[in-house]
Design a protein around this motif. Structure first.
Motif, PDB file in Angstrom:
ATOM      1  N   ALA A  24      -0.764  11.325   1.691  1.00 53.95           N
ATOM      2  CA  ALA A  24      -1.910  12.051   2.563  1.00 53.95           C
ATOM      3  C   ALA A  24      -2.371  13.291   1.871  1.00 53.95           C
ATOM      4  O   ALA A  24      -3.523  13.606   2.104  1.00 53.95           O
ATOM      5  CB  ALA A  24      -1.429  12.019   3.967  1.00 53.95           C
TER       6      ALA A  24
ATOM      7  N   TYR B 271       4.676   3.981   2.835  1.00 54.21           N
ATOM      8  CA  TYR B 271       4.404   2.949   2.248  1.00 54.21           C
ATOM      9  C   TYR B 271       4.332   1.763   3.115  1.00 54.21           C
ATOM     10  O   TYR B 271       4.848   1.737   4.233  1.00 54.21           O
ATOM     11  CB  TYR B 271       5.423   2.592   1.155  1.00 54.21           C
TER      12      TYR B 271
ATOM     13  N   LYS C 170       0.867  -1.058  -0.106  1.00 54.00           N
ATOM     14  CA  LYS C 170      -0.043   0.015   0.036  1.00 54.00           C
ATOM     15  C   LYS C 170       0.834   1.113   0.080  1.00 54.00           C
ATOM     16  O   LYS C 170       1.996   1.184   0.446  1.00 54.00           O
ATOM     17  CB  LYS C 170      -0.910  -0.251   1.177  1.00 54.00           C
TER      18      LYS C 170
ATOM     19  N   CYS D  42       5.158  10.784   1.224  1.00 54.70           N
ATOM     20  CA  CYS D  42       4.743   9.382   0.816  1.00 54.70           C
ATOM     21  C   CYS D  42       5.159   8.272   1.824  1.00 54.70           C
ATOM     22  O   CYS D  42       6.293   8.217   2.329  1.00 54.70           O
ATOM     23  CB  CYS D  42       5.502   8.865  -0.697  1.00 54.70           C
TER      24      CYS D  42
ATOM     25  N   GLY E  56       0.475   5.414  -5.299  1.00 56.74           N
ATOM     26  CA  GLY E  56      -0.460   6.006  -4.193  1.00 56.74           C
ATOM     27  C   GLY E  56      -1.517   7.020  -5.028  1.00 56.74           C
ATOM     28  O   GLY E  56      -1.545   6.905  -6.159  1.00 56.74           O
ATOM     29  N   GLN E  57      -2.352   7.690  -4.127  1.00 57.66           N
ATOM     30  CA  GLN E  57      -3.416   8.105  -4.879  1.00 57.66           C
ATOM     31  C   GLN E  57      -2.878   9.650  -5.589  1.00 57.66           C
ATOM     32  O   GLN E  57      -3.989  10.177  -6.446  1.00 57.66           O
ATOM     33  CB  GLN E  57      -4.358   8.687  -3.697  1.00 57.66           C
TER      34      GLN E  57
ATOM     35  N   THR F 206       0.489   5.518   0.535  1.00 54.55           N
ATOM     36  CA  THR F 206      -0.263   6.496   1.047  1.00 54.55           C
ATOM     37  C   THR F 206       0.518   7.760   0.704  1.00 54.55           C
ATOM     38  O   THR F 206       1.416   8.053   1.128  1.00 54.55           O
ATOM     39  CB  THR F 206      -0.571   6.483   2.447  1.00 54.55           C
TER      40      THR F 206
END
Lengths: 122, 117
Positions: free
Chosen positions: A7, A25, A3, A23, A113-114, A5
């Motif tokens: 934020a 992870y 995963k 970042c 990530g996003q 992330t």
């Protein structure tokens, strides 16, 4: 499971300011790779950097620098003296390197990530 | 400098129709990938392909999807019966044999924007 992330959904700064994109992870593997990609408004994915899990040295490339800290599972990206052309979406990504799968070792998916949308205002 | 190319750049189709997205990977690369990015969202892995077979596929890659390397240069993604939610940017990527460190950089194509009406 892997995963990544990011934020910070959006960041907006004035030109010449420094900006850091975070970042974080998650991975169960001890061997992995981390990446940053830039996606400008034109839509393509531009590779910026790859870092393997054995190399915690920070890297600097011109105005870009990356800080990899395994202790906090973070791989942050800093742009110094930002410019309008830096405006883009930036993606952090993770790829595991499962050494126990030699037959397909090269086929390693990237988990993204996003993304963080960075806007540099003149 | 060698690059991954994708055609078409934009495809518009009606729901239920079949589409084929085409990619020409870098010529000496051995590993091929498809990723998808729904507008405004993150890039998601669909499938990886090596030695003429699928290496790994995600949950997104259901029976409606298939990949093929019909000749020595092309790598295609077929969506058998498109749905509205298939609308996205589809990226092809390719990579070479891994380096001694065990990983290899993926080179991405410019993407095909698929719009399903």
């Amino acid at each position: 499971a892997q995963k990544v992330t990011q934020a910070q959904t959006e960041i907006s700064v004035v030109e010449k300011e420094d900006v850091t994109l975070d970042c974080v992870y998650e991975t169960r593997d001890t061997t992995y790779y981390l990446f940053w990609y830039k996606q400008p408004p034109s839509g393509e994915l531009v590779f910026l950097i790859r870092r393997n899990s054995f190399d915690e040295q920070n890297e600097i490339s011109g105005r870009y620098s990356w800080n990899f800290q395994k202790s906090t599972s973070s791989f942050n990206f800093t742009i110094t003296a930002s410019q309008v052309v830096d405006s883009a979406v930036y993606f952090c990504a993770l790829s595991e390197a499962p050494l126990y799968r030699p037959a397909i070792q090269g086929a390693q998916k990237l988990v993204f990530g996003q993304g963080t949308r960075l806007t540099i205002n003149p | 400098e060698p690059e991954v190319t994708q055609t078409p750049s934009h495809q518009v189709t009606q729901m239920g129709q079949e589409v084929i997205l085409r990619c020409v990977p870098i010529s000496n690369h051995l590993y091929f990938y498809w990723y998808r990015q729904i507008l405004g969202q993150k890039v998601e892995f669909l499938v990886s392909f090596y030695n003429n077979e699928i290496s790994e596929k995600s949950e997104i890659f259901d029976d409606q999807f298939s990949v093929e390397r019909p000749d020595g240069s092309n790598f295609t993604l077929k969506i058998r019966s498109t749905k509205l939610e298939d609308s996205a940017m589809y990226f092809c990527a390719s990579s070479d044999r891994p380096l001694a460190g065990g990983n290899n950089e993926q080179f991405f194509g410019p993407g095909t924007r698929l719009t399903v009406l």
